[in-house]
Design an enzyme around this catalytic site. Structure first.
Site, PDB file in Angstrom:
ATOM      1  N   GLU A 291       0.706  -1.184   0.034  1.00  0.00           N
ATOM      2  CA  GLU A 291       0.017   0.027   0.028  1.00  0.00           C
ATOM      3  C   GLU A 291       0.734   1.300  -0.034  1.00  0.00           C
ATOM      4  O   GLU A 291       1.185   1.858   1.150  1.00  0.00           O
ATOM      5  CB  GLU A 291      -0.743  -0.012   1.142  1.00  0.00           C
ATOM      6  CG  GLU A 291      -1.995  -1.203   0.904  1.00  0.00           C
ATOM      7  CD  GLU A 291      -3.323  -0.900   2.213  1.00  0.00           C
ATOM      8  OE1 GLU A 291      -2.886  -0.204   3.128  1.00  0.00           O
ATOM      9  OE2 GLU A 291      -4.191  -1.685   2.067  1.00  0.00           O
ATOM     10  N   GLU A 376      -6.439  -7.310  -0.940  1.00  0.00           N
ATOM     11  CA  GLU A 376      -6.715  -7.215   0.486  1.00  0.00           C
ATOM     12  C   GLU A 376      -7.933  -6.431   0.578  1.00  0.00           C
ATOM     13  O   GLU A 376      -8.217  -5.352   0.027  1.00  0.00           O
ATOM     14  CB  GLU A 376      -5.661  -6.391   0.978  1.00  0.00           C
ATOM     15  CG  GLU A 376      -5.810  -6.308   2.607  1.00  0.00           C
ATOM     16  CD  GLU A 376      -4.595  -5.586   3.466  1.00  0.00           C
ATOM     17  OE1 GLU A 376      -3.370  -5.715   3.108  1.00  0.00           O
ATOM     18  OE2 GLU A 376      -4.972  -4.469   4.195  1.00  0.00           O
TER      19      GLU A 376
END
Ligand code: IDC
Length: 456
Positions: A291, A376
């Site tokens: 991320e 995710e």
């Protein structure tokens, strides 16, 4: 005088004879009554007297045989699945256990998952969770084979992930938590139990770069973590599943780690090594940046990807690479406008349904031709905690399922927060039944079963 002496002698002889007769063992009744009829009325036991009756005509005699008393021996019994191992003091004759001591705890069952009815080409099959030692059937459940043996080596075709026959395929998986915190779940027993309970076909192994993770720990620990990733992939492979190796940069505690370029050298070294080690594995995806966030731009992500992907491809030319993007991998607009030139890559999208509800982020990018993989997600807030937003989550699944977009749920652990699927660490880390799951685990499991047609 002579008379006196002979009288004394006589007395002595008499006494001696008497003594001799008296000392001689009384003849056994059996001998005395050898021509009588003998009936054993009752055998003597360890604790009770026996009785023998002799009869001759109308005459009868009885003989009592004394109880034998116990003949004590010590015996050891090994523990079984459910019973303690014991040291037992018992009678060798009647078997009565006089006392025992527990010396070893029960072993617990050793579960295997046995196919009772095979799932062929997506048909619904049946399996049993059964103890391989004692044969106890713990449960019977439906399943669908959605593993590597069915779909084989995958590749990217347009927006789709496709199987060996070029048919679109959807992977549905679970992610570990940080391997440096919850590495105990990376073992065959736990992952097999998890796979069977959820019918997932993919595990993602999250290697945190910071927060004392891979790039911020000792060499020894680093090596341990590296091996844990390898072990995870090997287990997933043995379980007929796909695996994602996740370079989990996040910048939670180290601001620099918000940008994938910060630990780029470590990433290069890592991906070079692991793609060499896993060169023979056709079921592995490489997620090169979890991320990116903070001030990280898509240009940074691109620069990074353009360095890392060739390293991966040098060792594994056909590996599918999963590429992250800014704003915690929720910015698909940038890659859509300025995509990478590699083939066989997908762009990752992460959502936490209570926070991110705008599904057009995905639908628009997909419509524009971007291959998307949700590596995710959670049904709660982005901090991994708080209430599930069931409506929003269900809406996301509708969007993803309609497009066969693959997704992975966060996370296999008993950590704090509603996003950990387990309530607590279970005894053998092998029980993913609903009683041990938090609401998120139960919800996700039910969703997968519905998606695969396993309900009812
Ligand atoms: C969270 C964990 C939490 C941990 C935190 C910081 O659930 O226990 O303390 O990371 O490391 C992500 C990240 C993922 C987060 C998760 C939930 O990829 O590492 O895990 N999340 O906050 N992106 C959005 C949410």
């Amino acid at each position: 005088m002579m008379k006196k002496i002979s009288k004394l002698l006589l007395i002595i002889i008499c006494c001696f004879t008497f003594l001799l007769i008296g000392c001689e063992a009384e003849p056994a009744i059996d001998d005395d009554y050898h021509n009588w009829d003998k009936v054993v009325v009752k055998e003597a036991t360890c604790t009770e007297n026996g009785l023998i009756r002799y009869t001759k005509g109308s005459d009868s005699r009885e003989e009592v045989i004394d109880a034998l008393g116990h003949d004590l021996i010590e015996e050891a019994t090994g523990p079984t699945c459910t019973e303690y191992g014991k040291k037992v003091t018992k009678c060798s004759r009647c078997g009565k256990v006089i006392s025992y001591q527990n010396v070893a705890s029960p072993l617990g069952h050793n579960y295997i998952y046995k196919v009772v009815e095979e799932s062929i080409d997506g048909s619904i099959g049946k399996k049993q969770k059964v103890c391989e030692v004692c044969g106890m059937v713990e449960s019977e459940y439906k399943y669908v084979n959605n593993g590597y043996s069915r779909f084989g080596k995958l590749h990217v075709e347009g927006t789709d992930l496709v199987d060996k026959d070029n048919n679109p395929v959807q992977l549905i998986g679970l992610s570990t938590h940080g391997l440096h915190w919850y590495g105990e779940y990376v073992n065959e027993v736990s992952l097999a139990a998890c796979k069977e309970a959820f019918n997932v076909n993919l595990f993602r192994f999250s290697l945190y770069t910071s927060e004392n993770g891979y790039c911020e720990c000792s060499e020894k620990k680093k090596e341990e973590l590296y091996n844990r990733v390898l072990e995870g992939v090997r287990i997933a492979t043995k379980l007929d599943m796909y695996a994602i190796v996740d370079w989990h940069m996040l910048g939670e505690e180290n601001d620099n780690d918000k940008n994938p370029l910060y630990y780029k050298e470590q990433a290069k070294e890592f991906f070079d090594r692991i793609t060499k080690d896993l060169a023979d594995y056709d079921n592995v995806f490489y997620e090169i940046m979890n991320e990116p966030c903070g001030k990280t731009t898509w240009a940074d992500c691109k620069t990074y990807a353009e360095e890392i992907i060739p390293i991966i491809r040098a060792n594994k030319p056909d590996a599918i690479v999963l590429v992250g993007n800014p704003k915690w991998s929720s910015d698909l607009v940038s890659p859509k406008n300025n995509p990478l030139s590699f083939t066989n890559i997908m762009y990752t999208f992460h959502f936490y349904a209570a926070d991110i509800k705008d599904t057009t982020k995905v639908t628009k990018a997909y419509a524009a031709g971007l291959p998307i993989f949700v590596t995710e997600h959670g049904g709660m807030d982005a901090d991994g905690d708080g209430a599930l937003d069931r409506d929003s989550t269900a809406k996301w699944y509708q969007v993803l399922d309609a497009r066969n977009i693959s997704y992975v749920a966060w996370n296999i652990s008993h950590s704090k927060g509603s996003s950990a699927i387990l309530k607590a660490k279970t005894a053998n880390l092998d029980d993913f039944s609903n009683t041990n799951l938090k609401e998120w685990g139960i919800y996700y499991k039910a969703h997968i079963k519905a998606r695969l047609g396993l309900n009812g």
